[in-house]
Write an enzyme that holds these catalytic residues in place. Structure first.
Site, short mmCIF file in Angstrom:
data_model
loop_
_atom_site.label_atom_id
_atom_site.label_comp_id
_atom_site.label_asym_id
_atom_site.label_seq_id
_atom_site.Cartn_x
_atom_site.Cartn_y
_atom_site.Cartn_z
N CYS A 1 0.82 -1.22 0.00
CA CYS A 1 0.00 0.00 0.00
C CYS A 1 0.85 1.27 0.00
O CYS A 1 0.37 2.34 -0.34
CB CYS A 1 -0.96 -0.02 1.18
SG CYS A 1 -2.27 -1.26 0.99
N HIS B 1 -6.08 5.27 -1.42
CA HIS B 1 -6.49 6.34 -0.52
C HIS B 1 -5.79 7.64 -0.96
O HIS B 1 -4.69 7.57 -1.52
CB HIS B 1 -6.09 5.93 0.92
CG HIS B 1 -6.45 6.93 1.95
ND1 HIS B 1 -5.68 8.05 2.23
CD2 HIS B 1 -7.52 7.01 2.77
CE1 HIS B 1 -6.26 8.75 3.18
NE2 HIS B 1 -7.38 8.15 3.52
N VAL C 1 -3.84 9.80 0.27
CA VAL C 1 -2.41 10.04 0.59
C VAL C 1 -1.47 9.09 -0.15
O VAL C 1 -0.26 9.30 -0.13
CB VAL C 1 -2.10 9.96 2.11
CG1 VAL C 1 -2.84 11.03 2.88
CG2 VAL C 1 -2.38 8.58 2.68
N LYS C 2 -2.00 8.08 -0.81
CA LYS C 2 -1.14 7.10 -1.50
C LYS C 2 -0.74 7.64 -2.88
O LYS C 2 -1.12 8.74 -3.25
CB LYS C 2 -1.86 5.76 -1.59
CG LYS C 2 -2.35 5.22 -0.22
CD LYS C 2 -1.20 4.79 0.69
CE LYS C 2 -1.59 4.59 2.15
NZ LYS C 2 -2.45 3.47 2.46
N HIS C 3 -0.01 6.83 -3.67
CA HIS C 3 0.60 7.36 -4.91
C HIS C 3 -0.40 7.85 -5.93
O HIS C 3 -0.18 8.86 -6.60
CB HIS C 3 1.52 6.32 -5.53
CG HIS C 3 2.68 6.03 -4.65
ND1 HIS C 3 2.62 5.11 -3.63
CD2 HIS C 3 3.91 6.57 -4.62
CE1 HIS C 3 3.79 5.09 -3.01
NE2 HIS C 3 4.59 5.97 -3.58
#
Ligand code: PLP
Length: 378
Positions: free
Chosen positions: A153, A177, A179-181
């Site tokens: 993740c 989500h 905040v992810k890449h």
């Protein structure tokens, strides 16, 4: 406030979502498959199943490999609670392994020590975006006939010895989500080369039903069979359209994250107090998080003080993570306690995640460096 992480949404992302809203399919339509194919192609895996979150992806993975009551799954303590929770969802027991002090990645020697006759799998977590030692983990998994699952993740776009995350374990989970890449709002995916396992996961996503509504529509039938336990873990076409628009930008996002990481690493290289985690030579890091360890034993301020001061300066620092075995749920239900994973526990007292995301400017990065250095001069 400069957040530690955040999405980057442009007009074309918005347009892609609007186009789906005007189409016939809001969910379980063509965008889901297109997004699955785009991610599978990007990482070089044969199969992908998109689901409603990274947590759902982990649950799917645990079901896919058949974890159940009495089974033990080894997880690192330094991770988001979802990694261990997924083991609990299927009735398994998470066994916490400690991490290496310099990278906070699962300690492979510790993994081998924790193996018993009940161990069925290892979940490796590519903490902060740096891949674990998959050579060693594969060896251990083969020796003891265990499944190797990668909670990647944090690590979409990372590589270990030239091989993409998504191809290094039996099953790999991703999160989208904000905040992810790349983001779909909420969303996740399982990727794997194991077609049989992925067919089982595809059913699990949709109530354990053997066919999906598109297939029934094509054949023109109302009949369906529930052949397994399942959930509604579907993701919408609205979300997948956003994901498709975002994945085109992933190389640019990764490049910017790497530039920011280089700037931080350069700025802290001469500081004896601010220590970035060690970057291993055989990896390409995806830099989901930029984590520093701070020598508070040599300073008059505490981590809580520093956290508050930086927040006061408009810098949204965070702490990733409270070691999972210290949470009340695990203490009460799995008899975990302080002292079980001393390296994770010590690291927890010293770590701070500072802002890193694609729309951060060099000026903002320099401001973070400046403030952090200001508070940590001896
Ligand atoms: C984000 C994350 C998850 C969960 O993903 P969601 O999409 O938020 O459910 C699981 N494991 C790790 C390590 C994560 O960072």
């Amino acid at each position: 406030m400069i957040p530690y992480g955040r999405q980057k949404i442009d007009d074309d992302d918005i347009q892609a979502v609007v186009d789906v809203l005007r189409s016939n399919w809001l969910t379980t339509g063509p965008k889901v498959q297109e997004f699955e194919k785009a991610v599978a192609d990007y990482v070089g895996a044969k199969h992908a199943v998109a689901v409603s979150s990274g947590t759902a992806a982990l649950h799917c993975a645990m079901h896919g490999i058949g974890i159940g009551p009495g089974d033990e799954v080894i997880v690192p303590s330094m991770t988001f609670s979802a990694t261990a929770n997924a083991v609990v969802y299927v009735g398994g027991k998470p066994i916490f392994a400690d991490v290496e002090p310099d990278t906070l990645l699962i300690d492979t020697e510790m993994v081998e020590e924790k193996i018993t006759s009940r161990t069925k799998a290892i979940i490796a977590v590519d903490y902060a975006g740096q891949p674990c030692d998959y050579d060693r983990l594969r060896e251990i998994a083969e020796k003891y006939k265990l499944y190797l699952v990668s909670d990647s993740c944090h690590a979409l776009g990372a590589k270990f010895e030239g091989k993409n995350v998504g191809t290094l374990a039996d099953l790999t989970t991703l999160s989208f989500h904000p905040v992810k890449h790349i983001t779909t709002g909420e969303g996740g995916m399982v990727v794997s080369n194991d077609g049989q396992m992925m067919a089982k996961i595809r059913q699990f996503r949709n109530h354990g039903i053997a066919t999906d509504s598109v297939q029934r529509d094509v054949i023109g039938t109302w009949y369906y069979e529930v052949v397994d336990v399942g959930y509604n873990y579907r993701i919408t076409d609205i979300q997948c359209a956003l994901g498709l628009s975002q994945i085109i930008k992933l190389p640019r996002f990764l490049l910017r994250r790497r530039q920011i990481a280089d700037r931080y690493r350069g700025a802290f290289s001469s500081s004896g107090i601010i220590e970035p985690l060690v970057l291993k030579t055989q990896v390409e890091h995806a830099w989901h998080l930029f984590v520093v360890r701070i020598g508070f034993d040599r300073l008059s301020l505490s981590r809580a003080d520093l956290f508050q001061q930086l927040r006061g300066d408009g810098i949204g620092v965070n702490v990733h993570y409270i070691p999972v075995h210290l949470h009340p749920f695990y203490r009460e239900n799995f008899s975990t306690h302080a002292g079980m994973c001393p390296i994770s526990e010590k690291a927890y007292e010293e770590i701070l995640s500072i802002p890193i995301h694609p729309s951060l400017t060099d000026q903002e990065v320099d401001y973070v460096i400046d403030r952090l250095k200001f508070y940590t001069t001896e």
